[in-house]
Design a protein around this motif. Structure first.
Motif, PDB file in Angstrom:
ATOM      1  N   ALA A  77       0.834  -1.197   0.000  1.00  0.00           N
ATOM      2  CA  ALA A  77       0.000   0.000   0.000  1.00  0.00           C
ATOM      3  C   ALA A  77       0.873   1.252   0.000  1.00  0.00           C
ATOM      4  O   ALA A  77       1.922   1.297   0.658  1.00  0.00           O
ATOM      5  N   ASN A 109     -14.215   2.787  -1.233  1.00  0.00           N
ATOM      6  CA  ASN A 109     -12.778   2.684  -1.450  1.00  0.00           C
ATOM      7  C   ASN A 109     -12.497   1.305  -2.046  1.00  0.00           C
ATOM      8  O   ASN A 109     -12.423   0.303  -1.342  1.00  0.00           O
ATOM      9  N   PRO A 146      -5.485   3.906  -2.831  1.00  0.00           N
ATOM     10  CA  PRO A 146      -6.948   3.969  -2.742  1.00  0.00           C
ATOM     11  C   PRO A 146      -7.560   4.320  -4.095  1.00  0.00           C
ATOM     12  O   PRO A 146      -6.930   5.005  -4.914  1.00  0.00           O
ATOM     13  N   ARG A 147      -8.777   3.843  -4.330  1.00  0.00           N
ATOM     14  CA  ARG A 147      -9.500   4.176  -5.563  1.00  0.00           C
ATOM     15  C   ARG A 147     -10.958   4.414  -5.218  1.00  0.00           C
ATOM     16  O   ARG A 147     -11.604   3.567  -4.616  1.00  0.00           O
ATOM     17  N   GLU A 177     -10.025   0.646   3.454  1.00  0.00           N
ATOM     18  CA  GLU A 177     -10.001  -0.244   2.291  1.00  0.00           C
ATOM     19  C   GLU A 177     -11.187  -1.203   2.302  1.00  0.00           C
ATOM     20  O   GLU A 177     -11.469  -1.860   3.304  1.00  0.00           O
ATOM     21  N   GLY A 178     -11.945  -1.239   1.195  1.00  0.00           N
ATOM     22  CA  GLY A 178     -13.062  -2.163   1.068  1.00  0.00           C
ATOM     23  C   GLY A 178     -14.331  -1.729   1.762  1.00  0.00           C
ATOM     24  O   GLY A 178     -15.296  -2.492   1.802  1.00  0.00           O
ATOM     25  N   GLY A 198      -9.795   0.496  -3.683  1.00  0.00           N
ATOM     26  CA  GLY A 198      -8.353   0.271  -3.809  1.00  0.00           C
ATOM     27  C   GLY A 198      -7.774  -0.267  -2.526  1.00  0.00           C
ATOM     28  O   GLY A 198      -8.426  -1.005  -1.781  1.00  0.00           O
ATOM     29  N   ALA A 199      -6.532   0.114  -2.251  1.00  0.00           N
ATOM     30  CA  ALA A 199      -5.826  -0.345  -1.059  1.00  0.00           C
ATOM     31  C   ALA A 199      -5.404   0.846  -0.213  1.00  0.00           C
ATOM     32  O   ALA A 199      -5.103   1.915  -0.738  1.00  0.00           O
ATOM     33  N   GLY A 200      -5.391   0.647   1.095  1.00  0.00           N
ATOM     34  CA  GLY A 200      -5.047   1.728   1.996  1.00  0.00           C
ATOM     35  C   GLY A 200      -6.239   2.623   2.266  1.00  0.00           C
ATOM     36  O   GLY A 200      -7.308   2.479   1.667  1.00  0.00           O
ATOM     37  N   GLU A 201      -6.085   3.547   3.179  1.00  0.00           N
ATOM     38  CA  GLU A 201      -7.177   4.434   3.566  1.00  0.00           C
ATOM     39  C   GLU A 201      -7.388   5.529   2.531  1.00  0.00           C
ATOM     40  O   GLU A 201      -6.439   6.156   2.051  1.00  0.00           O
ATOM     41  N   LEU A 202      -8.658   5.752   2.191  1.00  0.00           N
ATOM     42  CA  LEU A 202      -9.050   6.829   1.293  1.00  0.00           C
ATOM     43  C   LEU A 202      -9.554   8.003   2.127  1.00  0.00           C
ATOM     44  O   LEU A 202     -10.448   7.826   2.961  1.00  0.00           O
TER      45      LEU A 202
END
Length: 206
Positions: A34, A150, A122-123, A182-183, A152-156
């Motif tokens: 990440a 979110n 993040p995405r 994430e998620g 993607g990966a990591g905090e958005l």
């Protein structure tokens, strides 16, 4: 130079062999990491020469550091080995590739190890992608929710939500900044308070 003043020139030539150095493994794969995180891998440098080795190990490529920098001075006795920690710190999403090498024959020349890794970022995704507020009387207010995910990966972290097109559409901003793990998802409320009959309103930008 002889007594008659005539000199004798003897050409001298030779070839110096570079130090014999081995690096293992041939490839260091750091996997998916990440953005903002770090992963460490270790490589081994062996001095196969008969003399002490005092040369730099350098990194050629972005995203990786050794000893907190792009190069590290090595000092290894003959026949000995040392381990070197290499860190992968992706600053963006996407693939990374670089190489670590010991400069035994000049700048960026020598035995090398390939470094590979992928940065995960993040995405943001929004659902629904369009909102139809339907028919509403001028002066009234209606609201609908938009779910931000979110994917993607990591905090958005969403620090701002802007409405493009008209001041009659507003978005609840009291919860900003939104921190979406994430998620996971968060819902924001979008409201329309028309002062007069209109058609298309605008767009939401995050």
């Amino acid at each position: 130079e002889g007594p008659d003043g005539v000199g004798l020139v003897v050409p001298l030539t030779g070839t110096g062999d570079p130090p014999d150095v081995a690096l293992e493994p041939a490839v260091l794969d750091f996997g998916a990491v990440a953005v903002g995180s770090a992963v460490r891998r270790t490589l081994t440098v062996t001095n196969l020469s008969a003399a002490r080795l005092d040369l730099p190990l350098v990194l050629d490529g972005a995203g990786f550091v050794v000893g907190g920098a792009a190069s590290l001075a090595l000092s290894i006795d003959a026949g000995q080995a040392t381990t070197v920690d290499v860190d992968f710190l992706p600053a963006r999403g996407g693939p990374f590739s670089a190489r670590a090498l010991v400069e035994v024959c000049g700048p960026l020349c020598g035995p090398e190890v390939a470094l590979t890794g992928e940065g995960l970022a993040p995405r943001i995704e929004a659902e629904p992608r369009a909102i139809d507020f339907g028919e509403i009387a001028a002066g009234a207010t209606t609201s609908q929710g938009i779910t931000l995910t979110n994917a993607g990966a990591g905090e958005l972290v969403v620090t701002d939500l802007d409405v493009l097109g008209t001041a009659e559409v507003t978005v609840a901003s009291d919860a900003l900044p939104l921190q979406i793990a994430e998620g996971t998802s968060a819902t924001v409320s979008v409201s329309w308070a028309p002062a007069q009959p209109v058609g298309a309103l605008g767009a939401l930008s995050a």
